[in-house]
Design a protein around this motif. Structure first.
Motif, PDB file in Angstrom:
ATOM      1  N   ARG A   1       0.834  -1.213   0.000  1.00  0.00           N
ATOM      2  CA  ARG A   1       0.000   0.000   0.000  1.00  0.00           C
ATOM      3  C   ARG A   1       0.862   1.253   0.000  1.00  0.00           C
ATOM      4  N   GLU A   2       1.927   1.242   0.812  1.00  0.00           N
ATOM      5  CA  GLU A   2       2.801   2.416   0.886  1.00  0.00           C
ATOM      6  C   GLU A   2       3.474   2.688  -0.458  1.00  0.00           C
ATOM      7  N   LEU A   3       3.982   1.648  -1.094  1.00  0.00           N
ATOM      8  CA  LEU A   3       4.620   1.834  -2.397  1.00  0.00           C
ATOM      9  C   LEU A   3       3.586   2.192  -3.464  1.00  0.00           C
ATOM     10  N   GLY A   4       2.363   1.718  -3.279  1.00  0.00           N
ATOM     11  CA  GLY A   4       1.297   2.103  -4.201  1.00  0.00           C
ATOM     12  C   GLY A   4       0.992   3.589  -4.116  1.00  0.00           C
TER      13      GLY A   4
ATOM     14  N   SER B   1       3.744   5.403  -5.952  1.00  0.00           N
ATOM     15  CA  SER B   1       3.541   5.309  -7.396  1.00  0.00           C
ATOM     16  C   SER B   1       2.457   6.268  -7.867  1.00  0.00           C
ATOM     17  N   ALA B   2       1.368   6.347  -7.099  1.00  0.00           N
ATOM     18  CA  ALA B   2       0.275   7.256  -7.457  1.00  0.00           C
ATOM     19  C   ALA B   2       0.732   8.707  -7.392  1.00  0.00           C
ATOM     20  N   ALA B   3       1.566   9.042  -6.396  1.00  0.00           N
ATOM     21  CA  ALA B   3       2.069  10.414  -6.268  1.00  0.00           C
ATOM     22  C   ALA B   3       2.964  10.789  -7.456  1.00  0.00           C
ATOM     23  N   ILE B   4       3.796   9.843  -7.884  1.00  0.00           N
ATOM     24  CA  ILE B   4       4.668  10.091  -9.036  1.00  0.00           C
ATOM     25  C   ILE B   4       3.837  10.334 -10.293  1.00  0.00           C
ATOM     26  N   ASN B   5       2.850   9.479 -10.509  1.00  0.00           N
ATOM     27  CA  ASN B   5       2.000   9.625 -11.701  1.00  0.00           C
ATOM     28  C   ASN B   5       1.202  10.922 -11.670  1.00  0.00           C
TER      29      ASN B   5
ATOM     30  N   TRP C   1       2.111  13.757 -10.165  1.00  0.00           N
ATOM     31  CA  TRP C   1       3.042  14.852 -10.452  1.00  0.00           C
ATOM     32  C   TRP C   1       3.359  14.914 -11.954  1.00  0.00           C
ATOM     33  N   HIS C   2       3.560  13.755 -12.551  1.00  0.00           N
ATOM     34  CA  HIS C   2       3.860  13.685 -13.982  1.00  0.00           C
ATOM     35  C   HIS C   2       2.703  14.260 -14.806  1.00  0.00           C
ATOM     36  N   LYS C   3       1.486  13.989 -14.374  1.00  0.00           N
ATOM     37  CA  LYS C   3       0.313  14.440 -15.122  1.00  0.00           C
ATOM     38  C   LYS C   3      -0.002  15.900 -14.885  1.00  0.00           C
ATOM     39  N   GLU C   4       0.096  16.360 -13.643  1.00  0.00           N
ATOM     40  CA  GLU C   4      -0.351  17.703 -13.290  1.00  0.00           C
ATOM     41  C   GLU C   4       0.760  18.749 -13.349  1.00  0.00           C
ATOM     42  N   HIS C   5       2.001  18.368 -13.082  1.00  0.00           N
ATOM     43  CA  HIS C   5       3.083  19.346 -13.002  1.00  0.00           C
ATOM     44  C   HIS C   5       4.255  19.026 -13.941  1.00  0.00           C
ATOM     45  N   GLY C   6       4.173  17.917 -14.647  1.00  0.00           N
ATOM     46  CA  GLY C   6       5.251  17.480 -15.528  1.00  0.00           C
ATOM     47  C   GLY C   6       5.164  18.119 -16.906  1.00  0.00           C
TER      48      GLY C   6
ATOM     49  N   VAL D   1       9.463   8.531 -16.214  1.00  0.00           N
ATOM     50  CA  VAL D   1       8.604   8.230 -15.068  1.00  0.00           C
ATOM     51  C   VAL D   1       9.132   6.978 -14.372  1.00  0.00           C
ATOM     52  N   PRO D   2       9.595   7.102 -13.123  1.00  0.00           N
ATOM     53  CA  PRO D   2      10.107   5.922 -12.406  1.00  0.00           C
ATOM     54  C   PRO D   2       9.024   4.863 -12.216  1.00  0.00           C
ATOM     55  N   VAL D   3       9.428   3.626 -12.290  1.00  0.00           N
ATOM     56  CA  VAL D   3       8.520   2.508 -12.040  1.00  0.00           C
ATOM     57  C   VAL D   3       8.758   2.000 -10.629  1.00  0.00           C
ATOM     58  N   VAL D   4       7.716   2.027  -9.801  1.00  0.00           N
ATOM     59  CA  VAL D   4       7.815   1.557  -8.420  1.00  0.00           C
ATOM     60  C   VAL D   4       7.587   0.052  -8.396  1.00  0.00           C
ATOM     61  N   THR D   5       8.538  -0.678  -7.875  1.00  0.00           N
ATOM     62  CA  THR D   5       8.449  -2.141  -7.801  1.00  0.00           C
ATOM     63  C   THR D   5       7.862  -2.546  -6.458  1.00  0.00           C
ATOM     64  N   ARG D   6       6.718  -3.192  -6.504  1.00  0.00           N
ATOM     65  CA  ARG D   6       6.065  -3.635  -5.270  1.00  0.00           C
ATOM     66  C   ARG D   6       6.282  -5.134  -5.063  1.00  0.00           C
ATOM     67  N   PRO D   7       6.360  -5.586  -3.806  1.00  0.00           N
ATOM     68  CA  PRO D   7       6.523  -7.024  -3.556  1.00  0.00           C
ATOM     69  C   PRO D   7       5.285  -7.794  -3.972  1.00  0.00           C
ATOM     70  N   GLN D   8       5.461  -9.058  -4.273  1.00  0.00           N
ATOM     71  CA  GLN D   8       4.331  -9.898  -4.637  1.00  0.00           C
ATOM     72  C   GLN D   8       3.364 -10.007  -3.460  1.00  0.00           C
ATOM     73  N   PRO D   9       2.054  -9.948  -3.734  1.00  0.00           N
ATOM     74  CA  PRO D   9       1.101 -10.089  -2.629  1.00  0.00           C
ATOM     75  C   PRO D   9       1.175 -11.475  -2.018  1.00  0.00           C
TER      76      PRO D   9
END
Length: 317
Positions: free
Chosen positions: A62-65, A68-72, A74-79, A84-92
């Motif tokens: 959830r934290e890494l999610g 990732s949402a914050a990066i996207n 920023w890219h959309k609204e202020h970029g 765009v960095p890809v956030v790697t999340r652990p397998q559920p």
């Protein structure tokens, strides 16, 4: 940004500001940092409790999610960003549905919410075991009992049950006792991944709901007469002294203790249990998924092996 993430990821040595390099290795370092006891030696830890605290894989995802949402965003609204960095999340983790094993155990949980507990002792002379039920009236939590009953019959998520009100509202759902349908979410709330479809209430739950509504209407009227002003209390279905409850956790643990059940159970176990019982009763997978607000894939993956129809034709072929 989460302070723990700053400690776990790498920093760009060329950047004087300490900009974070988001990459697969740094995300994996963060996952290990958050889920391991190595945090106990971190200098920033201020208390013994904080030094020993770890979190689950689900929390890290959830934290890494969020990152990732914050990066996207920023890219959309202020970029746009150059890349765009890809956030790697652990397998559920593999889904695991802990359940209340039977109706007797569910009855013990409900009795625990109402302050009942069982004493057991052995006669030293006859070696005969004795049992006796007693009640601690200081531990009667009727709001917890309501929560348990609703979850047991509807498979609601805990948050949806706590937000239920007696009338249509903008906070959560409400029970339509005339149409015998429970709306799990407010009418103006957009649909999300965590589906909250309406669910039909059976005779047993309807009897409880009608009795509770009559009690709350009477209590609200008495408070209005006593204060001389319209009462805003007793509007939530699950309430404590008339006021809504945001977190049922500590009350649920008390019920588990009095019932003699494991503290590893969480309020979510009511949802798992109801879905399991639906499946064990032989309901079609599509009907179970619709009533619970799950995908058929989730029902099949986690619960379907308990169905009497599970691989029946294959076994008899």
């Amino acid at each position: 940004m989460n302070d723990g993430f700053r400690k776990a990821v790498s920093y760009d040595p060329m950047a004087q500001s300490g900009a974070v390099l988001i990459r697969g290795s740094s995300c994996r370092d963060y996952t290990e940092f958050r889920t391991s006891t190595a945090r106990s030696n971190m200098e920033h830890a201020k208390t013994e409790a904080k030094r020993s605290r770890t979190v689950s894989i689900g929390t890290v995802r959830r934290e890494l999610g969020v990152l990732s949402a914050a990066i996207n965003y920023w890219h959309k609204e202020h970029g746009p960003l150059d890349s765009v960095p890809v956030v790697t999340r652990p397998q559920p983790p593999e889904p695991k549905a802990d359940v209340v094993r039977n109706r007797s155990e569910m009855a013990r949980l409900l009795a625990g919410a109402l302050g009942w507990y069982e004493l057991r002792w052995t006669d030293l002379q006859t070696h005969k075991e004795h049992r006796q039920w007693r009640r601690d009236r200081e531990a009667i939590n009727r709001h917890t009992a309501r929560f348990i009953v609703i979850g047991r019959y509807t498979a609601n998520r805990p948050g949806a049950t706590l937000k239920l009100h007696w009338m249509a509202n903008t906070v959560g759902g409400w029970p339509d006792l005339e149409r015998e349908i429970m709306f799990r979410k407010s009418a103006d709330r957009a649909e999300t991944k965590k589906r909250q479809p309406s669910v039909r209430m059976g005779r047993a739950l309807l009897a409880h709901m009608r009795r509770w509504r009559a009690m709350d209407e009477r209590a609200r009227q008495e408070e209005t007469e006593r204060t001389g002003e319209p009462s805003n209390n007793f509007l939530a279905v699950v309430h404590r002294k008339g006021r809504p409850i945001k977190d049922i956790g500590k009350f649920f643990v008390t019920a588990l203790d009095y019932a003699g059940l494991s503290r590893t159970f969480t309020p979510h176990i009511l949802r798992h249990t109801r879905v399991t019982w639906w499946v064990e009763a032989g309901l079609p997978i599509e009907e179970v998924a619709d009533a619970a607000g799950m995908t058929t894939e989730m029902v099949e993956k986690v619960y379907w092996h308990r169905s009497p129809h599970f691989q029946k034709r294959a076994a008899e072929a």
